[in-house]
Each structure stands twice: as C-alpha cells, then as structure tokens.
Design an enzyme around this catalytic site. Structure first.
Site, PDB file in Angstrom:
ATOM      1  N   GLY A  88       0.824  -1.210   0.000  1.00  0.00           N
ATOM      2  CA  GLY A  88       0.000   0.000   0.000  1.00  0.00           C
ATOM      3  C   GLY A  88       0.853   1.254   0.000  1.00  0.00           C
ATOM      4  N   GLY A  90       2.613   3.650   1.543  1.00  0.00           N
ATOM      5  CA  GLY A  90       3.152   3.860   2.887  1.00  0.00           C
ATOM      6  C   GLY A  90       3.604   5.291   3.112  1.00  0.00           C
ATOM      7  NE  ARG A  91       8.384   6.137  -0.441  1.00  0.00           N
ATOM      8  CZ  ARG A  91       9.596   6.263  -0.896  1.00  0.00           C
ATOM      9  NH1 ARG A  91      10.372   7.188  -0.422  1.00  0.00           N
ATOM     10  NH2 ARG A  91      10.031   5.478  -1.836  1.00  0.00           N
ATOM     11  CE  LYS A 111       8.263   6.933  -4.854  1.00  0.00           C
ATOM     12  NZ  LYS A 111       8.558   6.263  -6.121  1.00  0.00           N
ATOM     13  N   GLY A 124       7.864   7.351   6.064  1.00  0.00           N
ATOM     14  CA  GLY A 124       6.899   8.123   5.273  1.00  0.00           C
ATOM     15  C   GLY A 124       7.517   9.214   4.427  1.00  0.00           C
ATOM     16  CG  ASP A 251       5.036  -3.470  -5.175  1.00  0.00           C
ATOM     17  OD1 ASP A 251       5.576  -4.562  -5.392  1.00  0.00           O
ATOM     18  OD2 ASP A 251       5.631  -2.503  -4.685  1.00  0.00           O
ATOM     19  CG  ASN A 252       7.325  -0.884  -8.006  1.00  0.00           C
ATOM     20  OD1 ASN A 252       6.513  -0.226  -7.359  1.00  0.00           O
ATOM     21  ND2 ASN A 252       8.530  -1.156  -7.557  1.00  0.00           N
ATOM     22  CG  ASP A 261       6.567   3.316  -7.536  1.00  0.00           C
ATOM     23  OD1 ASP A 261       6.290   4.539  -7.519  1.00  0.00           O
ATOM     24  OD2 ASP A 261       5.987   2.484  -6.828  1.00  0.00           O
TER      25      ASP A 261
END
Ligand code: AMP
Ligand code: MG
Length: 484
Positions: A88, A90-91, A111, A124, A251-252, A261
């Site tokens: 998820g 996160g930051r 981001k 974060g 996730d990327n 990313d």
C-alpha cells in the site's frame, strides 16, 4: 492567487473499502524546487496559483485544496519473488483526479507526503536526490515516447531526513498518472478472498482503461490480455533504450502500461544483458536481460488474482489465462523485433541481423546508445565511428556489410532512425552528478541543464557533446540505492 481545481475523485467515490482516507503531513518550510509548467498547463492548472502558497500546499501535500479527497491506496505485491500481502501507499497519497483539456482522467499523486497506515516501519519520507531522479528519468521517458507517470513538481519540505549517507533534504514528488492501479492492487483483494472488492476494482479498472470492454462477456480475460499487451509493448520499449527499471515487483507493474516508481533505475551504458544497478538486487533478478521474462511472470500473478473472475471452473480459468499469457509472450517478441527494426532503420524486422548484432556486442563493452547513433555514418560509407566502439578491431566488419545491404534507401532509413535513437539519455554519471549537486551543495544548475537535454532527446545541440558521451572509463561503477 487561490488555487481552484475541479477534482473528480472517482477512486474515492467508487472504491470505498479499497483505500484509507488520508492527509499529507505538515512541513516546516515547503518550497517548490522544480515545476513542470507544460504538464501543469496541459492539465489546465493555473501556473500562478500553483507557484503561490496554495500551490505549494498541494504539491507538498500539507494543505490540499478544496475538492480533493486524498487517500492512501491499498495494494499487495510480489517483491523479488516473495509475496507481501500488505504494502500500500506507505508514504504517498492520491490527492485526486483531474480531467485534462481533452477530457482524459489523470491522478495527481504525492510521494513522500508522510506516514500512512500502510507505512509499516517506514518514515513516510522521501529525500531530494531520489525525488529528482524520478523527476528526471520519468520526464526523459516521456520525451522518448515511453508510457510513464509524469513529474508535475518536486518540493523540498524544509526538514532533514536520515538516510544511508547521512541527513538529506526531505522532499515530495508530485506526479501524474493515467492511474495508480497496479497488479498488486488486484493481488491485495484476491489474497484476502474479497471477491466483491476484486469485482469492483475490475469494473473500475475496465471503465477507466478499457471502457470498450464494459459489460462484455469474458471481460476479465480480455482485460488481462489488454494489460498484458500494454506491458509487453512497454518492456519492449525499455529494451530498445537500454532502460533497466530495477524493481519490477508486481506492485510496480501498472494496469495502464505506464512505467512507474523509478527507484534504482538506470540506462545501461555498455551492453551486457546481466546489467543490474540496484544495490538490493544481488541475484540479478531484474537485470536488463531478465525484464521480458519478469513482466510475463508479473502478468501471471495478475492472471492468478483474476482467476475467479475469469471462470468459475478453476481449471478452465487457468487454461484460458495461460493462453493469454502465452499470446502476450508472442506479442512481446514481435514488438521487440519492431523496436529494433526501427532502431536500425529497417523497413521490416530482420531477426537474423538483430541477433548477429547482439552477438558481436558480446564482451566488447559497446556503448548501447552510441552504437545506434553511429549507424547513419556507416550508410555513407564511414564505418569508423561504429568500429571505434568495439574493443576488437574488425569485429563489426561483416555485420556492417550485411547491414548496408539490408538498407535499400539510406535517406529514408536515417529519418526513421533519427526519431527513435536518442542522443541524450539520463546517463548515470550525469544523473549522479546532478543529484549530488542538488542534495549536498544546494546547486540545481546541473539538474536543470541535464533535464533540458533529456527533454529534447533526439536533437543534437552544438556545445552539448558532454551530455551525449558515455561515462569516462575510470568513472566508478554506478549503484543506485533503494532509499527513495
Ligand atoms: P517502492 O520501493 O517505492 O516501490 O515502495 C515499496 C513499498 O514500500 C510501498 O508500499 C511503499 O509505500 C513502501 N515504502 C517505501 N519507502 C517508504 C518509506 N520511507 N516510508 C513508508 N513506506 C515506504
Ligand atoms: Mg512502488
């Protein structure tokens, strides 16, 4: 001047339960470092307002404009082959969506905007160097015609953040994407067996990226194929540029087919399929030459997540999905052949010529980008610039002869090549130099100079030869760290 943005927050409205509503963090002294004026304009954003306090508030995330419904997206992902059920944002936060002048929908996403409930042990934060790397490389990719998230702005926060090499300036990247839905977003709900949410996500993704599939029979399977073809085309383009993403985790890997990313990514200088830049990729999983296999592996993970939506009978769903993945593999191969045909200025793919080219490159430390720039001269009978790229004299002779014979119309070939073979790429040593000056000396001039070059990658400029040259032989090997 106040900032007014007509946000249209479909993710927040339609996907309740697939995210956590979340705000950005308050910063001590947020400042814009770079603003992408042409992108802001294309999105219909007011430049004066963006440069004012409201604009900084949005771009750094501490004071979001009215109408935004900021949120942290839930996703899972296979990282270096191992499954993490909960990653998820996160930051990061999705600020909201805007419709551009042509009616296309774009996410505005931050981001480095502070910890979220998905932060796990992370702080974060993001720091200036990696934020500027993503800015530079994503804008280079856009200029090279590669689908990618775009950089809207980079801000410093005024705070210092502890990283591997000491305190660095905290920073936030504002980026724009066709969406931030990832293979891992589907995996998150599939792994939890939340079929309703998986269905909701699929309907949403189809409406957003493949609206013609809405309500069609077998939509899940067709969607898988569309995503697969987009990703296959994307990776073929990476291969044609010597681009190494570095962290091709699921996730990327986007549903939209955009590169996302940019962490320890880089463009390969000397040709070697085993090239890896990421310090954490000890096994070379995400090396240049592995990228095509990895993207198919990632698509197989998407297929797994979609299985229950493809067919209630699992064995049938598996068979259908496997056929799709295998077709996507073929599509990749065809696209890759097209990419290299264009780079050579050929009218049609010539697999033997390309294979032979790769063969003569082996163990020669040939600079990948320079090789293609030296081709036009060979068509004029001057093979010296090309030969000079090889360690072994004469190594390229036979290939050059074959190549010239394969080009009946040199003038047309040169035109074709000029629009696909870049003069300027974000070469690692230049990127490192620019990031170092920005992060540790507060000097943005090298960053801006390099950005200007990579934003016009096909146009050689007198006096700018330094930006086109490979790293000096004695340059330290570049390793990029994941401390984004
Ligand atoms: P990335 O390497 O940026 O693709 O991130 C992988 C995962 O780690 C995502 O879930 C990120 O949100 C999370 N992450 C990376 N860096 C941080 C950080 N400094 N703080 C919190 N979460 C992070
Ligand atoms: Mg990521």
């Amino acid at each position: 001047m106040s900032l007014s943005i007509p946000f249209d927050n479909s993710y927040a409205q339609e996907l309740t339960g697939l995210y956590v509503p979340w705000q950005g963090q308050d910063w001590s002294d947020p400042q814009i470092v770079v603003l992408n004026e042409s992108l802001a304009h294309a999105l219909g954003l007011d430049l004066d307002a963006l440069r004012g306090p409201d604009g900084v508030g949005m771009l750094a995330g501490h004071a979001l404009p009215e109408g935004a419904r900021p949120l942290a997206q839930a996703y899972a992902g296979h990282q270096f082959g191992g499954f993490s059920a909960q990653l998820g944002d996160g930051r990061a936060i999705l600020v909201g969506e805007v419709l551009d002048r042509d009616g296309a929908r774009w996410d505005i996403h931050l981001k480095g905007s502070g910890r979220t409930p998905f932060a796990r042990g992370g702080d974060g934060r993001a720091v200036l160097g990696p934020v500027l790397r993503e800015y530079l490389v994503s804008e280079a990719m856009a200029a090279l015609g590669v689908p990618t998230t775009r950089a809207l702005a980079a801000c410093t926060t005024g705070d210092k953040v502890l990283r591997q090499f000491g305190l660095e300036p905290g920073a936030v990247l504002a980026r724009v994407a066709a969406s931030h839905i990832r293979v891992g977003t589907f995996q998150f709900f599939a792994a939890r067996g939340e079929r309703d949410k998986l269905n909701l996500l699929l309907d949403y993704a189809i409406a957003r990226h493949d609206p013609d599939l809405t309500g069609t029979e077998g939509a899940a399977l067709q969607f898988l194929e569309r995503v697969g073809r987009r990703q296959a085309c994307l990776v073929a383009q990476w291969m044609g540029l010597g681009f190494i993403h570095g962290v091709m985790n699921t996730d990327n890997t986007t549903i939209s087919g955009e590169t996302i990313d940019y962490g320890p990514c880089a463009f390969m200088d000397q040709f070697d399929p085993a090239t890896v830049f990421s310090s954490i990729d000890q096994m070379g999983r995400y090396s240049y030459g592995n990228q095509p296999a990895i993207v198919l592996w990632n698509l197989a993970r998407l297929a797994e997540a979609l299985l229950p939506l493809i067919d209630p009978q699992e064995d049938r769903a598996i068979r259908l999905a496997s056929d799709v993945i295998s077709r996507v593999g073929d599509a990749y191969q065809q696209e890759w052949e097209q990419v290299f045909a264009r780079k050579l200025g050929l009218e049609a793919p010539d697999a033997d010529l390309v294979e032979e080219m790769h063969r003569i490159w082996q163990d020669q430390d040939v600079d990948f980008t320079s090789f293609f720039l030296a081709l036009p001269a060979t068509l004029d009978g001057d093979a010296a610039p090309l030969q000079s790229l090889f360690k072994t004299p004469g190594r390229a002779d036979a290939w050059v002869q074959r190549y010239r014979a394969a080009i009946p119309d040199p003038a047309a070939a040169k035109v074709r090549m000029q629009s696909v073979n870049p003069v300027y790429i974000p070469r690692n040593h230049l990127v490192e130099e620019a990031l170092h000056a920005a992060s540790f000396d507060g000097d943005l001039a090298p960053f801006r100079a390099l950005l200007a070059r990579v934003q016009a990658p096909f146009e050689p400029l007198a006096g700018m030869e330094r930006y086109a040259r490979p790293a000096p032989q004695d340059a330290a090997a570049v390793v990029t760290y994941c401390g984004t």
